[in-house]
Design an enzyme around this catalytic site. Structure first.
Site, PDB file in Angstrom:
ATOM      1  N   GLY A  90       0.825  -1.201   0.000  1.00 15.52           N
ATOM      2  CA  GLY A  90       0.000   0.000   0.000  1.00 15.52           C
ATOM      3  C   GLY A  90       0.862   1.255   0.000  1.00 15.52           C
ATOM      4  O   GLY A  90       2.041   1.212  -0.377  1.00 15.52           O
ATOM      5  N   ILE A 119      -7.058  -3.689   1.369  1.00 21.33           N
ATOM      6  CA  ILE A 119      -8.509  -3.853   1.502  1.00 21.33           C
ATOM      7  C   ILE A 119      -9.181  -2.493   1.659  1.00 21.33           C
ATOM      8  O   ILE A 119     -10.396  -2.387   1.566  1.00 21.33           O
ATOM      9  CB  ILE A 119      -8.903  -4.754   2.704  1.00 21.33           C
ATOM     10  CG1 ILE A 119      -8.508  -4.099   4.040  1.00 21.33           C
ATOM     11  CG2 ILE A 119      -8.349  -6.149   2.555  1.00 21.33           C
ATOM     12  CD1 ILE A 119      -9.243  -4.692   5.235  1.00 21.33           C
ATOM     13  N   ASP A 120      -8.388  -1.456   1.929  1.00 23.24           N
ATOM     14  CA  ASP A 120      -8.980  -0.128   2.149  1.00 23.24           C
ATOM     15  C   ASP A 120      -9.364   0.556   0.840  1.00 23.24           C
ATOM     16  O   ASP A 120     -10.147   1.508   0.854  1.00 23.24           O
ATOM     17  CB  ASP A 120      -7.995   0.774   2.905  1.00 23.24           C
ATOM     18  CG  ASP A 120      -7.532   0.158   4.219  1.00 23.24           C
ATOM     19  OD1 ASP A 120      -8.243  -0.700   4.737  1.00 23.24           O
ATOM     20  OD2 ASP A 120      -6.453   0.531   4.700  1.00 23.24           O
ATOM     21  N   ARG A 159     -26.160  -2.995  20.321  1.00 21.90           N
ATOM     22  CA  ARG A 159     -24.981  -3.863  20.467  1.00 21.90           C
ATOM     23  C   ARG A 159     -23.937  -3.524  19.411  1.00 21.90           C
ATOM     24  O   ARG A 159     -24.284  -3.113  18.290  1.00 21.90           O
ATOM     25  CB  ARG A 159     -25.390  -5.331  20.316  1.00 21.90           C
ATOM     26  CG  ARG A 159     -26.351  -5.825  21.379  1.00 21.90           C
ATOM     27  CD  ARG A 159     -25.711  -5.783  22.767  1.00 21.90           C
ATOM     28  NE  ARG A 159     -26.660  -6.209  23.773  1.00 21.90           N
ATOM     29  CZ  ARG A 159     -26.795  -7.475  24.164  1.00 21.90           C
ATOM     30  NH1 ARG A 159     -26.050  -8.414  23.617  1.00 21.90           N
ATOM     31  NH2 ARG A 159     -27.680  -7.779  25.083  1.00 21.90           N
ATOM     32  N   GLN A 210     -11.740  -9.431   8.059  1.00 20.99           N
ATOM     33  CA  GLN A 210     -11.920  -8.771   6.750  1.00 20.99           C
ATOM     34  C   GLN A 210     -10.701  -8.903   5.847  1.00 20.99           C
ATOM     35  O   GLN A 210     -10.781  -8.690   4.650  1.00 20.99           O
ATOM     36  CB  GLN A 210     -12.222  -7.272   6.962  1.00 20.99           C
ATOM     37  CG  GLN A 210     -13.539  -7.031   7.655  1.00 20.99           C
ATOM     38  CD  GLN A 210     -13.600  -5.636   8.271  1.00 20.99           C
ATOM     39  OE1 GLN A 210     -14.199  -4.739   7.719  1.00 20.99           O
ATOM     40  NE2 GLN A 210     -12.981  -5.452   9.422  1.00 20.99           N
ATOM     41  N   ARG A 211      -9.551  -9.209   6.427  1.00 25.35           N
ATOM     42  CA  ARG A 211      -8.340  -9.332   5.607  1.00 25.35           C
ATOM     43  C   ARG A 211      -8.015 -10.789   5.276  1.00 25.35           C
ATOM     44  O   ARG A 211      -7.096 -11.048   4.495  1.00 25.35           O
ATOM     45  CB  ARG A 211      -7.138  -8.729   6.357  1.00 25.35           C
ATOM     46  CG  ARG A 211      -7.175  -7.245   6.461  1.00 25.35           C
ATOM     47  CD  ARG A 211      -5.806  -6.605   6.348  1.00 25.35           C
ATOM     48  NE  ARG A 211      -4.764  -7.171   7.137  1.00 25.35           N
ATOM     49  CZ  ARG A 211      -4.117  -6.529   8.131  1.00 25.35           C
ATOM     50  NH1 ARG A 211      -4.476  -5.307   8.459  1.00 25.35           N
ATOM     51  NH2 ARG A 211      -3.121  -7.100   8.757  1.00 25.35           N
TER      52      ARG A 211
HETATM   53  O1  F6P Z   1      -4.665  -1.045   5.794  1.00 20.56           O
HETATM   54  C1  F6P Z   1      -5.290  -2.262   6.040  1.00 20.56           C
HETATM   55  C2  F6P Z   1      -5.796  -2.330   7.444  1.00 20.56           C
HETATM   56  O2  F6P Z   1      -6.465  -3.548   7.641  1.00 20.56           O
HETATM   57  C3  F6P Z   1      -6.688  -1.162   7.846  1.00 20.56           C
HETATM   58  O3  F6P Z   1      -7.992  -1.275   7.364  1.00 20.56           O
HETATM   59  C4  F6P Z   1      -6.576  -1.206   9.349  1.00 20.56           C
HETATM   60  O4  F6P Z   1      -6.814   0.062   9.899  1.00 20.56           O
HETATM   61  C5  F6P Z   1      -5.158  -1.636   9.568  1.00 20.56           C
HETATM   62  O5  F6P Z   1      -4.723  -2.265   8.366  1.00 20.56           O
HETATM   63  C6  F6P Z   1      -4.961  -2.574  10.723  1.00 20.56           C
HETATM   64  O6  F6P Z   1      -3.591  -2.829  10.858  1.00 20.56           O
HETATM   65  P1  F6P Z   1      -3.008  -3.959  11.799  1.00 20.56           P
HETATM   66  O7  F6P Z   1      -3.065  -5.259  11.062  1.00 20.56           O
HETATM   67  O8  F6P Z   1      -1.621  -3.533  12.085  1.00 20.56           O
HETATM   68  O9  F6P Z   1      -3.872  -4.035  13.023  1.00 20.56           O
END
Ligand code: F6P
Length: 367
Positions: A121, A145-146, A285, A293-294
């Site tokens: 990125g 993913i952003d 809640r 998500q990743r």
């Molecule tokens: O840039 C990708 C991302 O998943 C962001 O959406 C999130 O803010 C960040 O990385 C989280 O990073 P880490 O894996 O260091 O917690």
């Protein structure tokens, strides 16, 4: 050092992982071997592997059967920018930083790497830019993913993350509807609302809150009340981790001092849920989707996009179109200078068609 013609390239994956990285490693390696007839070295854990000289050959068989796998076979790291690398800590715990670019250059020389393919990125492109300035040619492949890379309309990994987040929102919807609750779901995305906007629309979220539009708590609460009065006792709220109330601050989960970008956002869902419950006394809640998500296998579209961008990078390497990043623009691959992508963020514009359609559907955007 004479770098033409190319004889050996290195490939690294930097920053947070995302689905599709292995598809890039695969096409870069296969195309380099089959089309260019050159060697490929895999660098472990992004720029950290160059700093610590952790490099291994990538042969054709090493990248077979990885297309569909999530994560990255090379490992990744989002804390290692050679220009400002943490080498130790002072007595009070303050990190001691040094420019270790010379160690990177030594690794590049030692392994006779002519060019680096940097998959990452904006932070990875920033690190790449630093070593480009010291004479090491690079080509970039954008991932996140952003979906917030400048000059790139779509990054691979994003579509998979939208799919995952949307499936989670769908599940939260059924339990929330059964209990007549307000359900606040927090999505990643840093300072960009793309993931929340897409997943929110895909799942029909009633409220979509993104960093680009600071929300008004009264508007959100009034919207929930109006829904309840209309017989819709359940409200699904999709909120970006980077969202903030009007006049307020983002919620920071942690500070990672070693990281070039130390702030990790997270926790706005709990804050918002508590604020809504206090204000209108309806059961609310919070769920944070987090790193789910990743994870996982890339959806078919991301496999193709990652493969196209990785192939474009190899074409750029072969044609001498160096120090550029392969991007996706207007439905095809293109390129942009790495320097123009480094340390930049592509945010949602307020006139984006997705905003207009969300409003047309009656969704609350918090303003
Ligand atoms: O840039 C990708 C991302 O998943 C962001 O959406 C999130 O803010 C960040 O990385 C989280 O990073 P880490 O894996 O260091 O917690």
């Amino acid at each position: 050092m004479n770098r033409t013609p190319l004889r050996r390239i290195g490939v690294l994956t930097g920053g947070g992982d995302c689905p599709g990285l292995n598809a890039v490693i695969r096409v870069v390696t296969k195309a380099a071997i089959l089309k260019l007839g050159i060697d490929v070295l895999g660098i472990e854990e992004g720029f950290l592997g160059l700093i610590e000289d952790r490099v291994r050959p990538l042969r054709y068989d090493d990248v077979s059967n990885i297309l569909t796998a999530g994560g990255t076979i090379l490992g990744t790291n989002n804390r290692a920018n050679p220009a400002s690398f943490v080498t130790g800590y002072g007595a009070d715990g303050t990190p001691i930083r040094a420019d270790v670019t010379d160690r990177v250059l030594a690794t590049v020389e030692r392994h006779a790497i002519d060019l680096l393919v940097c998959v990452g990125g904006d932070g990875t492109m920033s690190a790449a830019n630093g070593i480009i300035r010291r004479g090491v040619p690079c080509v970039g492949v954008p991932k996140t993913i952003d979906n917030d890379l400048m000059h790139c309309e779509l990054t691979f990994g994003f579509t998979t993350a939208v799919q995952t987040a949307s499936e989670c929102l769908d599940k939260i919807r059924t339990t929330g509807a059964s209990h007549h609750r307000i359900m606040v779901v927090e999505l990643m995305g840093r300072n960009a609302g793309w993931l929340t906007l897409h997943a929110g629309l895909a799942s029909g979220a009633d409220v979509i809150l993104i960093p680009e539009i600071p929300y008004d708590l009264d508007s959100v609460c009034d919207f929930c009340i109006r829904r309840a009065e209309a017989g819709r006792r359940f409200t699904l709220i999709a909120v970006s981790e980077g969202a903030r109330p009007r006049g307020g601050q983002q919620v920071v989960d942690r500070i990672i001092v070693e990281s070039p970008e130390p702030i990790r956002l997270g926790g706005i869902a709990q804050k918002l849920a508590a604020d809504i419950e206090t204000r209108i006394r309806r059961e609310t809640r919070a769920t944070i989707l987090g790193h789910v998500q990743r994870g996982g296998a890339p959806v078919a579209f991301d496999r193709v996009l990652a493969t196209l961008l990785g192939h474009k990078a190899i074409q750029m390497a072969a044609l001498g179109e160096w120090n550029q990043v392969a991007v996706w623009r207007q439905g095809r691959t293109d390129m942009a200078p790495i320097a123009a992508v480094a340390d930049q963020q592509r945010l949602v514009e307020l006139d984006d068609p997705l905003i207009a359609v969300a409003r047309a559907l009656g969704a609350c955007l918090g303003d």
